[in-house]
Motif scaffolding. Structure first.
Motif, PDB file in Angstrom:
ATOM      1  N   UNK A 227       0.860  -1.185   0.000  1.00  0.00           N
ATOM      2  CA  UNK A 227       0.000   0.000   0.000  1.00  0.00           C
ATOM      3  C   UNK A 227       0.891   1.229   0.000  1.00  0.00           C
ATOM      4  N   UNK A 228       0.783   2.034  -1.034  1.00  0.00           N
ATOM      5  CA  UNK A 228       1.661   3.200  -1.184  1.00  0.00           C
ATOM      6  C   UNK A 228       0.900   4.471  -0.873  1.00  0.00           C
ATOM      7  N   UNK A 229       1.456   5.263   0.056  1.00  0.00           N
ATOM      8  CA  UNK A 229       0.848   6.546   0.406  1.00  0.00           C
ATOM      9  C   UNK A 229       1.790   7.651  -0.056  1.00  0.00           C
ATOM     10  N   UNK A 230       1.458   8.345  -1.146  1.00  0.00           N
ATOM     11  CA  UNK A 230       2.354   9.407  -1.613  1.00  0.00           C
ATOM     12  C   UNK A 230       2.276  10.630  -0.711  1.00  0.00           C
ATOM     13  N   UNK A 231       3.430  11.110  -0.287  1.00  0.00           N
ATOM     14  CA  UNK A 231       3.491  12.356   0.494  1.00  0.00           C
ATOM     15  C   UNK A 231       4.352  13.336  -0.282  1.00  0.00           C
ATOM     16  N   UNK A 234       8.420  11.872  -0.487  1.00  0.00           N
ATOM     17  CA  UNK A 234       8.584  10.460  -0.844  1.00  0.00           C
ATOM     18  C   UNK A 234       7.301   9.695  -0.582  1.00  0.00           C
ATOM     19  N   UNK A 235       7.299   8.484  -1.088  1.00  0.00           N
ATOM     20  CA  UNK A 235       6.146   7.609  -0.863  1.00  0.00           C
ATOM     21  C   UNK A 235       6.395   6.793   0.403  1.00  0.00           C
ATOM     22  N   UNK A 236       5.343   6.589   1.180  1.00  0.00           N
ATOM     23  CA  UNK A 236       5.421   5.673   2.304  1.00  0.00           C
ATOM     24  C   UNK A 236       4.814   4.353   1.843  1.00  0.00           C
ATOM     25  N   UNK A 237       5.616   3.308   1.842  1.00  0.00           N
ATOM     26  CA  UNK A 237       5.154   2.025   1.316  1.00  0.00           C
ATOM     27  C   UNK A 237       4.902   1.074   2.482  1.00  0.00           C
ATOM     28  N   UNK A 238       3.640   0.703   2.663  1.00  0.00           N
ATOM     29  CA  UNK A 238       3.257  -0.165   3.772  1.00  0.00           C
ATOM     30  C   UNK A 238       3.138  -1.604   3.301  1.00  0.00           C
TER      31      UNK A 238
ATOM     32  N   UNK B  55       9.624   7.713  -7.478  1.00  0.00           N
ATOM     33  CA  UNK B  55       9.989   8.570  -6.355  1.00  0.00           C
ATOM     34  C   UNK B  55      10.698   7.731  -5.312  1.00  0.00           C
ATOM     35  N   UNK B  56      11.516   8.399  -4.483  1.00  0.00           N
ATOM     36  CA  UNK B  56      12.092   7.660  -3.358  1.00  0.00           C
ATOM     37  C   UNK B  56      10.987   7.193  -2.415  1.00  0.00           C
ATOM     38  N   UNK B  57      11.256   6.123  -1.677  1.00  0.00           N
ATOM     39  CA  UNK B  57      10.193   5.573  -0.836  1.00  0.00           C
ATOM     40  C   UNK B  57      10.751   5.109   0.493  1.00  0.00           C
ATOM     41  N   UNK B  58       9.859   5.103   1.494  1.00  0.00           N
ATOM     42  CA  UNK B  58      10.228   4.636   2.826  1.00  0.00           C
ATOM     43  C   UNK B  58       9.496   3.347   3.118  1.00  0.00           C
ATOM     44  N   UNK B  59      10.226   2.426   3.682  1.00  0.00           N
ATOM     45  CA  UNK B  59       9.721   1.078   3.878  1.00  0.00           C
ATOM     46  C   UNK B  59       9.097   0.947   5.266  1.00  0.00           C
ATOM     47  N   UNK B  80       4.155  10.363  16.354  1.00  0.00           N
ATOM     48  CA  UNK B  80       4.738   9.754  15.154  1.00  0.00           C
ATOM     49  C   UNK B  80       3.965   8.512  14.753  1.00  0.00           C
ATOM     50  N   UNK B  81       3.625   7.687  15.760  1.00  0.00           N
ATOM     51  CA  UNK B  81       2.864   6.472  15.471  1.00  0.00           C
ATOM     52  C   UNK B  81       1.497   6.841  14.901  1.00  0.00           C
ATOM     53  N   UNK B  82       0.913   7.926  15.442  1.00  0.00           N
ATOM     54  CA  UNK B  82      -0.390   8.403  14.955  1.00  0.00           C
ATOM     55  C   UNK B  82      -0.300   8.767  13.475  1.00  0.00           C
ATOM     56  N   UNK B  83       0.793   9.451  13.129  1.00  0.00           N
ATOM     57  CA  UNK B  83       0.992   9.856  11.740  1.00  0.00           C
ATOM     58  C   UNK B  83       1.055   8.628  10.822  1.00  0.00           C
ATOM     59  N   UNK B  84       1.799   7.601  11.271  1.00  0.00           N
ATOM     60  CA  UNK B  84       1.935   6.402  10.434  1.00  0.00           C
ATOM     61  C   UNK B  84       0.603   5.658  10.340  1.00  0.00           C
TER      62      UNK B  84
END
Lengths: 280, 128
Positions: A227-231, A234-238, B55-59, B80-84
């Motif tokens: 699940x990708x959330x674009x911000x 960068x994208x947050x990939x869950x 785009x760059x991505x965070x895992x 922070x946890x709320x944001x995620x």
């Protein structure tokens, strides 16, 4: 091989007209006069690399097939495809290439030219092999000399020879880069008709394509499950995981996260930190 | 005691890596939690190969259903946890920066739209 390469070079130079220099001699291929044993080895020409990339990426040929067709080793075909892909990406991103540099370096080296079969003057010509493609790579386990007593009544095959060196060592027939070439020769020796051999080869090719497609589908399915959330930046990939995988004591190998009560072993002997694999 | 969903920092110097954990509020940051819900790697990864305009991505790895359960029984996420968690739709976002900025822009434009009513009179005054 070298003679045909020179011939092609001469023909190419004659066509270009502006080639003021005669084709290089063996003496010219020795760039370091004090080192008499060093000879410049030919590299792939730009056209050949482009052709290899098109064959693999556009026509969907396997690396092994392209390797046989162009006479370039499996590893080199893989590297060419990866680097060409990177090059195309850079061009698409608008990055500038160091073309004068590449041209200058290539001019100093002997090259393996590309024989374009679509041209009328190349009809009936075979591609110039760049290197021998079916060399058996020496496995470290086979470097020692072994004396294995075998009963005369027993058959000792190559499979047994592999096992004698190391239990999980494959026989040489399976470790060569192109076992399918041997298979094709065997079929020819067995006296099968052309149609029969063609049918068998196509069957093998279809099996490989099927496997490739399944692998591709699995990768796509894995990517689709994310699940990708674009911000903004960068994208947050869950990735959805399960806490159950950690097991009752929370130390299961499939469990996610840094493990508790367990020292980090990055300074321990034998930990490999150099990446052994690059995602391509 | 309050149960919280928070991050526990692991990893090395200049290479942070977080476990998303459920833990009692008054226990130490890296102590053994009630449960590890997942991980958060804050270092952005480059776009995947073959992805030209990626785009760059965070895992982030997260057991979403389990996180939902813990929220349901009253666990309190840290900011922070709320944001995620709000990114996967478990919670309403706490700080809607985009929305607030949008409201500011809207208010600005509304204020500006008031001015042109005065402007024509000024211009006409200049002309005459």
């Amino acid at each position: 091989m070298a003679a045909r390469r020179d011939e092609e070079k001469r023909a190419q130079d004659a066509k270009e007209e502006d080639a003021s220099l005669p084709p290089e001699t063996t003496e010219d291929l020795r760039p370091f006069p004090m080192n008499r044993h060093f000879r410049s080895q030919p590299v792939l020409s730009e056209q050949l690399r482009e052709a290899i990339y098109n064959r693999v990426a556009k026509d969907g040929a396997t690396v092994a097939l392209a390797s046989v067709e162009f006479g370039v080793s499996n590893e080199r075909v893989g590297a060419v495809v990866r680097l060409k892909q990177l090059e195309k990406e850079w061009v698409a991103q608008g990055k500038t290439m160091a073309l004068p540099y590449s041209k200058a370096v290539l001019n100093m080296l002997p090259q393996t030219p590309y024989i374009d079969p679509s041209l009328p003057e190349n009809r009936g010509k075979r591609p110039i092999p760049h290197e021998s493609i079916n060399d058996l790579i020496v496995h470290p386990a086979t470097r020692q000399q072994l004396f294995v007593p075998v009963a005369e009544s027993r058959q000792f095959t190559r499979v047994d020879a592999g096992k004698a060196f190391q239990n999980d060592l494959l026989p040489a027939d399976d470790r060569i880069p192109h076992p399918e070439l041997v298979q094709a020769e065997r079929e020819l020796a067995a006296g099968l008709s052309h149609e029969e051999r063609l049918r068998l080869a196509e069957k093998r090719f279809a099996a490989i394509q099927e496997k490739k497609k399944a692998e591709e589908a699995q990768i796509q399915a894995e990517l689709a499950s994310l699940k990708t959330v674009p911000k903004r930046r960068w994208d947050f990939v869950f990735q959805d995981v399960s806490v159950e995988h950690a097991g009752k004591d929370g130390r299961g190998l499939k469990g996610v996260g840094w493990r508790y009560g367990f020292p980090h072993e990055d300074r321990k002997k034998g930990q490999v930190k150099i990446p052994t694999k690059i995602e391509a | 005691m309050v149960v919280r969903i928070r991050l526990a920092r692991f990893g090395k110097k200049h290479a942070p890596f977080y476990n998303i954990v459920v833990a009692h509020a008054r226990t130490a940051r890296n102590s053994l939690p009630l449960e590890v819900l997942g991980t958060y790697d804050p270092i952005p990864k480059p776009p995947r190969p073959g992805d030209t305009h990626g785009r760059p991505w965070k895992d982030i790895k997260l057991d979403i259903s389990r996180a939902r359960y813990w929220i349901g029984v009253g666990a309190q996420p840290s900011d922070t946890a709320w944001r995620l968690l709000s990114m996967v739709g478990i919670l309403e976002p706490k700080y809607r920066i985009g929305k607030i900025q949008g409201e500011v822009i809207k208010a600005n434009s509304a204020a500006k739209s008031m001015i042109p009513e005065l402007k024509p009179t000024g211009e006409t005054a200049k002309e005459t």
